[in-house]
Design a protein around this motif. Structure first.
Motif, PDB file in Angstrom:
ATOM      1  N   LEU A 103      29.688  31.173  37.110  1.00  0.00           N
ATOM      2  CA  LEU A 103      30.113  30.191  36.109  1.00  0.00           C
ATOM      3  C   LEU A 103      31.501  30.577  35.609  1.00  0.00           C
ATOM      4  O   LEU A 103      31.740  31.732  35.265  1.00  0.00           O
ATOM      5  N   VAL A 104      32.409  29.597  35.572  1.00  0.00           N
ATOM      6  CA  VAL A 104      33.770  29.855  35.111  1.00  0.00           C
ATOM      7  C   VAL A 104      34.161  28.823  34.063  1.00  0.00           C
ATOM      8  O   VAL A 104      33.546  27.774  33.953  1.00  0.00           O
ATOM      9  N   GLY A 105      35.212  29.130  33.333  1.00  0.00           N
ATOM     10  CA  GLY A 105      35.740  28.210  32.341  1.00  0.00           C
ATOM     11  C   GLY A 105      35.527  28.717  30.929  1.00  0.00           C
ATOM     12  O   GLY A 105      34.847  29.708  30.697  1.00  0.00           O
ATOM     13  N   PRO A 106      36.115  28.030  29.989  1.00  0.00           N
ATOM     14  CA  PRO A 106      36.108  28.503  28.608  1.00  0.00           C
ATOM     15  C   PRO A 106      34.795  28.280  27.859  1.00  0.00           C
ATOM     16  O   PRO A 106      34.617  28.797  26.764  1.00  0.00           O
ATOM     17  N   MET A 124      29.062  35.214  34.857  1.00  0.00           N
ATOM     18  CA  MET A 124      29.780  34.206  34.089  1.00  0.00           C
ATOM     19  C   MET A 124      31.064  34.830  33.562  1.00  0.00           C
ATOM     20  O   MET A 124      31.040  35.938  33.019  1.00  0.00           O
ATOM     21  N   THR A 125      32.185  34.133  33.737  1.00  0.00           N
ATOM     22  CA  THR A 125      33.450  34.638  33.212  1.00  0.00           C
ATOM     23  C   THR A 125      33.647  34.126  31.791  1.00  0.00           C
ATOM     24  O   THR A 125      33.095  33.107  31.404  1.00  0.00           O
ATOM     25  N   TRP A 126      34.455  34.839  31.051  1.00  0.00           N
ATOM     26  CA  TRP A 126      34.810  34.460  29.688  1.00  0.00           C
ATOM     27  C   TRP A 126      36.298  34.173  29.651  1.00  0.00           C
ATOM     28  O   TRP A 126      37.105  35.031  29.992  1.00  0.00           O
ATOM     29  N   GLY A 127      36.652  32.960  29.233  1.00  0.00           N
ATOM     30  CA  GLY A 127      38.068  32.634  29.077  1.00  0.00           C
ATOM     31  C   GLY A 127      38.798  32.587  30.401  1.00  0.00           C
ATOM     32  O   GLY A 127      38.340  31.996  31.367  1.00  0.00           O
ATOM     33  N   GLN A 128      39.949  33.226  30.462  1.00  0.00           N
ATOM     34  CA  GLN A 128      40.794  33.218  31.652  1.00  0.00           C
ATOM     35  C   GLN A 128      40.058  33.877  32.814  1.00  0.00           C
ATOM     36  O   GLN A 128      39.486  34.942  32.649  1.00  0.00           O
ATOM     37  N   PHE A 129      40.118  33.252  33.969  1.00  0.00           N
ATOM     38  CA  PHE A 129      39.358  33.813  35.086  1.00  0.00           C
ATOM     39  C   PHE A 129      40.121  33.846  36.406  1.00  0.00           C
ATOM     40  O   PHE A 129      39.587  34.277  37.417  1.00  0.00           O
ATOM     41  N   PRO A 150      38.681  36.268  41.852  1.00  0.00           N
ATOM     42  CA  PRO A 150      38.771  36.882  43.183  1.00  0.00           C
ATOM     43  C   PRO A 150      38.114  38.268  43.244  1.00  0.00           C
ATOM     44  O   PRO A 150      37.500  38.624  44.250  1.00  0.00           O
ATOM     45  N   GLU A 151      38.226  39.027  42.185  1.00  0.00           N
ATOM     46  CA  GLU A 151      37.591  40.350  42.165  1.00  0.00           C
ATOM     47  C   GLU A 151      36.070  40.223  42.170  1.00  0.00           C
ATOM     48  O   GLU A 151      35.378  40.996  42.829  1.00  0.00           O
ATOM     49  N   LEU A 152      35.548  39.233  41.452  1.00  0.00           N
ATOM     50  CA  LEU A 152      34.100  38.983  41.485  1.00  0.00           C
ATOM     51  C   LEU A 152      33.644  38.554  42.876  1.00  0.00           C
ATOM     52  O   LEU A 152      32.602  38.996  43.359  1.00  0.00           O
ATOM     53  N   ILE A 153      34.431  37.699  43.512  1.00  0.00           N
ATOM     54  CA  ILE A 153      34.077  37.224  44.842  1.00  0.00           C
ATOM     55  C   ILE A 153      33.974  38.396  45.817  1.00  0.00           C
ATOM     56  O   ILE A 153      33.091  38.443  46.661  1.00  0.00           O
ATOM     57  N   TYR A 154      34.889  39.353  45.676  1.00  0.00           N
ATOM     58  CA  TYR A 154      34.861  40.530  46.559  1.00  0.00           C
ATOM     59  C   TYR A 154      33.956  41.631  46.010  1.00  0.00           C
ATOM     60  O   TYR A 154      34.036  42.770  46.411  1.00  0.00           O
ATOM     61  N   GLU A 155      33.101  41.242  45.059  1.00  0.00           N
ATOM     62  CA  GLU A 155      32.011  42.062  44.539  1.00  0.00           C
ATOM     63  C   GLU A 155      32.449  43.348  43.854  1.00  0.00           C
ATOM     64  O   GLU A 155      31.737  44.347  43.877  1.00  0.00           O
ATOM     65  N   LYS A 156      33.622  43.311  43.224  1.00  0.00           N
ATOM     66  CA  LYS A 156      33.993  44.445  42.376  1.00  0.00           C
ATOM     67  C   LYS A 156      33.119  44.394  41.136  1.00  0.00           C
ATOM     68  O   LYS A 156      32.721  43.333  40.686  1.00  0.00           O
ATOM     69  N   TYR A 181      27.316  39.701  33.453  1.00  0.00           N
ATOM     70  CA  TYR A 181      26.550  39.732  34.697  1.00  0.00           C
ATOM     71  C   TYR A 181      25.119  39.286  34.441  1.00  0.00           C
ATOM     72  O   TYR A 181      24.635  39.324  33.307  1.00  0.00           O
ATOM     73  N   ARG A 182      24.434  38.896  35.498  1.00  0.00           N
ATOM     74  CA  ARG A 182      23.055  38.414  35.399  1.00  0.00           C
ATOM     75  C   ARG A 182      22.155  39.431  34.700  1.00  0.00           C
ATOM     76  O   ARG A 182      21.254  39.070  33.968  1.00  0.00           O
ATOM     77  N   ASP A 183      22.413  40.722  34.911  1.00  0.00           N
ATOM     78  CA  ASP A 183      21.571  41.752  34.289  1.00  0.00           C
ATOM     79  C   ASP A 183      21.860  41.927  32.793  1.00  0.00           C
ATOM     80  O   ASP A 183      21.262  42.757  32.139  1.00  0.00           O
ATOM     81  N   GLY A 184      22.802  41.121  32.250  1.00  0.00           N
ATOM     82  CA  GLY A 184      23.106  41.166  30.828  1.00  0.00           C
ATOM     83  C   GLY A 184      24.274  42.062  30.469  1.00  0.00           C
ATOM     84  O   GLY A 184      24.736  42.061  29.331  1.00  0.00           O
ATOM     85  N   SER A 185      24.777  42.866  31.401  1.00  0.00           N
ATOM     86  CA  SER A 185      25.921  43.722  31.078  1.00  0.00           C
ATOM     87  C   SER A 185      27.159  42.853  30.875  1.00  0.00           C
ATOM     88  O   SER A 185      27.319  41.812  31.509  1.00  0.00           O
ATOM     89  N   TYR A 186      28.019  43.280  29.983  1.00  0.00           N
ATOM     90  CA  TYR A 186      29.149  42.470  29.552  1.00  0.00           C
ATOM     91  C   TYR A 186      30.355  43.369  29.335  1.00  0.00           C
ATOM     92  O   TYR A 186      30.234  44.466  28.802  1.00  0.00           O
ATOM     93  N   ARG A 187      31.519  42.889  29.754  1.00  0.00           N
ATOM     94  CA  ARG A 187      32.777  43.581  29.488  1.00  0.00           C
ATOM     95  C   ARG A 187      33.680  42.613  28.731  1.00  0.00           C
ATOM     96  O   ARG A 187      33.804  41.452  29.112  1.00  0.00           O
ATOM     97  N   PRO A 188      34.340  43.076  27.673  1.00  0.00           N
ATOM     98  CA  PRO A 188      35.214  42.189  26.878  1.00  0.00           C
ATOM     99  C   PRO A 188      36.356  41.605  27.712  1.00  0.00           C
ATOM    100  O   PRO A 188      36.604  42.027  28.833  1.00  0.00           O
ATOM    101  N   HIS A 189      37.077  40.665  27.101  1.00  0.00           N
ATOM    102  CA  HIS A 189      38.183  39.963  27.761  1.00  0.00           C
ATOM    103  C   HIS A 189      39.246  40.919  28.262  1.00  0.00           C
ATOM    104  O   HIS A 189      39.464  41.969  27.688  1.00  0.00           O
ATOM    105  N   ARG A 190      39.938  40.467  29.271  1.00  0.00           N
ATOM    106  CA  ARG A 190      41.134  41.163  29.713  1.00  0.00           C
ATOM    107  C   ARG A 190      42.290  40.721  28.821  1.00  0.00           C
ATOM    108  O   ARG A 190      42.159  39.771  28.046  1.00  0.00           O
ATOM    109  N   GLU A 191      43.419  41.364  28.942  1.00  0.00           N
ATOM    110  CA  GLU A 191      44.608  40.974  28.189  1.00  0.00           C
ATOM    111  C   GLU A 191      45.009  39.545  28.558  1.00  0.00           C
ATOM    112  O   GLU A 191      44.769  39.109  29.686  1.00  0.00           O
TER     113      GLU A 191
END
Length: 173
Positions: A33-36, A54-59, A64-70, A78-88
């Motif tokens: 899922l992408v978009g604001p 699901m991405t947050w904000g700018q994606f 591309p990094e998600l697509i290549y499974e970074k 992520y589906r497992d509930g883990s979350y990383r805050p926004h990038r700059e």
């Protein structure tokens, strides 16, 4: 055409239908899922448990990094509930570096088949800036939730170059 990954841009107002369809797609494809709109509805992955992330904000750089499974990327839930805050926020140099959306449309779509019903001719949205100058509109996903971003723009020469590209390569019906 069978894509390996689908970046699914969804809307808050139609979230229930959009997320139901994303779940259906996720049974055959990797779906992100992408978009604001995740700013307004952070529980979206609960409504489509087969969707990968699901991405947050700018994606544009995150996708591309998600697509290549970074893993462990900023601005991702992520589906497992883990979350990383926004990038700059994207800088002007990053905005200028991105490919013109019009060139992507030109190479990947027949624009005569894609248009809004309220428009007589196909159209192209240009991304000339990000964020917002006044920034307090209650309807806007950029300025509500935790996705508040400062206004940044592409350089004038980059925008003009894209306008010239559109004039030369895109159809006018």
């Amino acid at each position: 055409w069978e894509p390996d990954v689908i970046a699914y841009y969804w809307a808050y107002d139609t979230r229930f239908e959009d997320l139901k369809y994303a779940e259906i797609l996720a049974h055959k494809h990797r779906v992100i899922l992408v978009g604001p709109w995740s700013t307004h509805y952070p529980e979206a992955l609960k409504d489509c448990p087969s969707v990968e992330a699901m991405t947050w904000g700018q994606f544009e750089y995150t996708l591309p990094e998600l697509i290549y499974e970074k893993k462990d990327l900023k601005g991702v839930t992520y589906r497992d509930g883990s979350y990383r805050p926004h990038r700059e926020a994207y800088s002007t140099a990053e905005l200028d570096w991105m490919p013109f959306i019009s060139s992507v449309y030109h190479k990947k779509l027949d624009l005569n088949k894609y248009h809004q019903t309220s428009f007589r001719h196909p159209f192209v949205d240009l991304y000339t800036s990000r964020g917002c100058v006044p920034g307090t509109c209650t309807f806007c996903s950029v300025n509500n939730g935790e996705n508040k971003l400062q206004w940044r723009s592409r350089t004038l020469s980059s925008v003009m170059e894209e306008l010239h590209y559109i004039k030369e390569y895109l159809p006018y019906v």
